[in-house]
Design an enzyme around this catalytic site. Structure first.
Site, PDB file in Angstrom:
ATOM      1  N   CYS A   3      58.705  43.434  30.539  1.00  8.74           N
ATOM      2  CA  CYS A   3      58.034  44.746  30.610  1.00  8.74           C
ATOM      3  C   CYS A   3      58.957  45.901  30.214  1.00  8.74           C
ATOM      4  CB  CYS A   3      57.480  44.978  32.006  1.00  8.74           C
ATOM      5  SG  CYS A   3      56.338  43.677  32.482  1.00  8.74           S
TER       6      CYS A   3
ATOM      7  N   HIS B 140      55.346  52.213  32.190  1.00 11.64           N
ATOM      8  CA  HIS B 140      54.833  50.880  31.845  1.00 11.64           C
ATOM      9  C   HIS B 140      53.583  50.642  32.687  1.00 11.64           C
ATOM     10  CE1 HIS B 140      54.194  46.673  31.657  1.00 11.64           C
ATOM     11  NE2 HIS B 140      54.678  46.440  32.866  1.00 11.64           N
TER      12      HIS B 140
ATOM     13  N   ASN C 162      47.782  44.889  31.873  1.00 11.04           N
ATOM     14  CA  ASN C 162      49.226  45.001  31.670  1.00 11.04           C
ATOM     15  C   ASN C 162      49.580  44.232  30.395  1.00 11.04           C
ATOM     16  OD1 ASN C 162      52.002  44.503  31.723  1.00 11.04           O
ATOM     17  ND2 ASN C 162      52.100  44.282  33.939  1.00 11.04           N
TER      18      ASN C 162
HETATM   19  N1  COA Z   1      40.899  37.932  43.153  1.00 12.21           N
HETATM   20  C1  COA Z   1      40.572  37.759  44.444  1.00 12.21           C
HETATM   21  N2  COA Z   1      41.471  37.474  45.398  1.00 12.21           N
HETATM   22  C2  COA Z   1      42.753  37.359  45.021  1.00 12.21           C
HETATM   23  C3  COA Z   1      43.161  37.529  43.681  1.00 12.21           C
HETATM   24  C4  COA Z   1      42.167  37.809  42.739  1.00 12.21           C
HETATM   25  N3  COA Z   1      42.451  37.996  41.433  1.00 12.21           N
HETATM   26  N4  COA Z   1      44.495  37.369  43.625  1.00 12.21           N
HETATM   27  C5  COA Z   1      44.924  37.096  44.861  1.00 12.21           C
HETATM   28  N5  COA Z   1      43.876  37.107  45.702  1.00 12.21           N
HETATM   29  C6  COA Z   1      43.849  36.873  47.144  1.00 12.21           C
HETATM   30  C7  COA Z   1      45.026  36.066  47.643  1.00 12.21           C
HETATM   31  O1  COA Z   1      44.788  34.692  47.496  1.00 12.21           O
HETATM   32  C8  COA Z   1      45.101  36.504  49.079  1.00 12.21           C
HETATM   33  O2  COA Z   1      44.126  35.799  49.801  1.00 12.21           O
HETATM   34  P1  COA Z   1      44.389  35.351  51.340  1.00 12.21           P
HETATM   35  O3  COA Z   1      44.625  36.614  52.076  1.00 12.21           O
HETATM   36  O4  COA Z   1      43.152  34.643  51.686  1.00 12.21           O
HETATM   37  O5  COA Z   1      45.613  34.494  51.267  1.00 12.21           O
HETATM   38  C9  COA Z   1      44.678  37.969  49.035  1.00 12.21           C
HETATM   39  O6  COA Z   1      43.968  38.128  47.814  1.00 12.21           O
HETATM   40  C10 COA Z   1      45.829  38.937  49.083  1.00 12.21           C
HETATM   41  O7  COA Z   1      46.808  38.489  48.139  1.00 12.21           O
HETATM   42  P2  COA Z   1      48.120  39.298  47.881  1.00 12.21           P
HETATM   43  O8  COA Z   1      48.879  38.601  46.803  1.00 12.21           O
HETATM   44  O9  COA Z   1      48.806  39.547  49.177  1.00 12.21           O
HETATM   45  O10 COA Z   1      47.494  40.666  47.338  1.00 12.21           O
HETATM   46  P3  COA Z   1      48.184  42.030  47.081  1.00 12.21           P
HETATM   47  O11 COA Z   1      47.568  43.058  47.894  1.00 12.21           O
HETATM   48  O12 COA Z   1      49.669  41.922  47.096  1.00 12.21           O
HETATM   49  O13 COA Z   1      47.759  42.299  45.577  1.00 12.21           O
HETATM   50  C11 COA Z   1      48.695  42.186  43.403  1.00 12.21           C
HETATM   51  C12 COA Z   1      48.154  41.398  44.562  1.00 12.21           C
HETATM   52  C13 COA Z   1      49.195  41.172  42.377  1.00 12.21           C
HETATM   53  C14 COA Z   1      47.592  43.013  42.791  1.00 12.21           C
HETATM   54  C15 COA Z   1      49.833  43.126  43.877  1.00 12.21           C
HETATM   55  O14 COA Z   1      50.737  42.409  44.692  1.00 12.21           O
HETATM   56  C16 COA Z   1      50.566  43.756  42.755  1.00 12.21           C
HETATM   57  O15 COA Z   1      50.008  44.509  41.995  1.00 12.21           O
HETATM   58  N6  COA Z   1      51.875  43.509  42.635  1.00 12.21           N
HETATM   59  C17 COA Z   1      52.646  44.012  41.545  1.00 12.21           C
HETATM   60  C18 COA Z   1      52.308  43.222  40.345  1.00 12.21           C
HETATM   61  C19 COA Z   1      52.829  43.814  39.078  1.00 12.21           C
HETATM   62  O16 COA Z   1      52.852  44.997  38.896  1.00 12.21           O
HETATM   63  N7  COA Z   1      53.241  42.932  38.188  1.00 12.21           N
HETATM   64  C20 COA Z   1      53.690  43.306  36.936  1.00 12.21           C
HETATM   65  C21 COA Z   1      55.063  43.880  37.021  1.00 12.21           C
HETATM   66  S1  COA Z   1      55.592  44.252  35.466  1.00 12.21           S
END
Ligand code: COA
Length: 351
Positions: A114, A278, A308
């Site tokens: 990224c 980004h 992204n």
């Molecule tokens: N749809 C539905 N549910 C989903 C899902 C999706 N696409 N992805 C994950 N879940 C579920 C998980 O399985 C989890 O379920 P559970 O509580 O039953 O175990 C729940 O949602 C919460 O998951 P979690 O990973 O804790 O969610 P979060 O609030 O952290 O959000 C992201 C996930 C990825 C959106 C978030 O962590 C994020 O944006 N992180 C940064 C990612 C990023 O910017 N990456 C690129 C960097 S360059």
């Protein structure tokens, strides 16, 4: 002293729009979940067997080259940033070079995910400032859609990423005050596996395709074709992300590296005309905006439309902002990135 400027900019995204509802048809997810957590509504996917990372990059590059007032024959050097190259090797830079008929000049591929575009811009800046090159073509392009896990297992990663490309031509400027003012590059390999696509790779005895051919697990094993049917079933062969860990790191490092760029040049957030972060996650960008007390018109986001796009996200967003008249001569523009590695970086530009 000679400075460098962005003399031409372009972007290209594939025609095919994939909405959150489309993804919900193949995995357990929903439009509501995706929008609430990431801000993303839709993304673009490249056309299989027709478009690749280098062809998307070439389309963006053609526009940037034309807008820079040059032809492909005038380009002195290519820098190609991607984490989703056409081939494992060679890199996509030489393929783009072939596509645009620029054979003979140097082509450098960089692997900074990224942060690839901002890292690449700093390299282009050094070549131009030193007087070595006059027209450096910098491309950030990605075809994520070919490497994602479209089962529910991969939903936390797959819903975030999209395909696209952006390109700039970096040229010298002698105009007082204009140009790239400074670049700030950082990395911390301690967290490499928190956002990674670790196979195929040569770590831990697993190499390209050894599973397919069933070679014994000894030092004599060697590779073949990768992503064989056995691998498709193995989650190691898809991108993995510890989302919450990445989120926490990103919201610390983005403001830090933006402030580093501003302070180095004697500015404060108030002086910024536009921040182009980004496009990792809209929630991250909103957090950064709040932390730096930036107005809405000081930050450009378009993750809602494209997801992204990793190395392509900054040049796509910058180009859209420029086309919309939000980046004008004399503006103070900050580009900031954070991503896998971890790597993070910023660049401050007087347009
Ligand atoms: N749809 C539905 N549910 C989903 C899902 C999706 N696409 N992805 C994950 N879940 C579920 C998980 O399985 C989890 O379920 P559970 O509580 O039953 O175990 C729940 O949602 C919460 O998951 P979690 O990973 O804790 O969610 P979060 O609030 O952290 O959000 C992201 C996930 C990825 C959106 C978030 O962590 C994020 O944006 N992180 C940064 C990612 C990023 O910017 N990456 C690129 C960097 S360059």
């Amino acid at each position: 002293m000679l400075k460098s400027k962005i003399g031409g900019i372009g972007y290209y995204v594939p025609e095919r729009v994939v909405t959150n509802e489309d993804l919900a048809k193949v995995m357990d997810t929903s439009d509501e979940w995706i929008q609430e957590r990431t801000g993303i509504k839709e993304r673009r996917y490249a056309k299989k067997h027709v478009e690749t990372t280098s062809t998307l990059g070439a389309n963006a590059a053609k526009i940037a080259i034309e807008r820079a007032g040059i032809t492909p024959a005038d380009v002195d050097f290519i820098i190609f940033a991607t984490l989703s190259p056409d081939y494992y090797f060679p890199g996509s830079g030489v393929l783009l070079q072939r596509e645009l008929g620029m054979q003979g000049i140097g082509a450098l591929d960089i692997r900074n995910q990224c942060s690839g575009f901002v890292y690449g811009l700093s390299i282009a800046d050094q070549f131009v400032k030193s007087g070595m090159y006059k027209n450096v073509l910098l491309v950030g392009a990605e075809c994520h859609s070919f490497g994602l896990d479209f089962t529910t297992r991969g939903r936390n990663v797959t819903v975030i990423f999209g395909d696209g490309a952006g390109a700039v031509v970096v040229q010298p400027t002698e105009k007082e005050g204009q140009g790239i003012l400074s670049s700030h590059l950082h990395a911390d390999g301690d967290h490499a596996e928190h956002l990674a696509y670790i196979n195929p790779g040569c770590h831990g005895g697993k190499h390209l395709g050894t599973e397919k051919y069933g070679f014994p697990e000894d030092d004599q094993s060697f590779g073949g074709a990768f992503l064989t049917p056995t691998m498709w079933d193995n989650e190691d062969y898809y991108p993995n992300m510890n989302g919450q860990f990445v989120f926490k790191f990103a919201v610390t490092k983005f403001p830090e590296v933006i402030m580093e760029a501003l302070k180095t040049n004697g500015y404060t957030p108030e002086d910024l005309s536009l921040l182009v972060p980004h496009q990792a996650n809209l929630r991250i960008a909103q957090f950064v905006q709040k932390r730096l007390r930036l107005r809405d018109d000081q930050v450009y986001n378009n993750i809602q439309k494209y997801g992204n796009t990793t190395a392509a996200s900054i040049p796509i967003a910058l180009c859209e902002a420029w086309e919309a008249g939000k980046v004008k001569e004399g503006d103070l523009v900050c580009l900031a990135a954070f991503g896998s590695g971890f790597t993070w970086a910023s660049s401050l530009i007087r347009w």
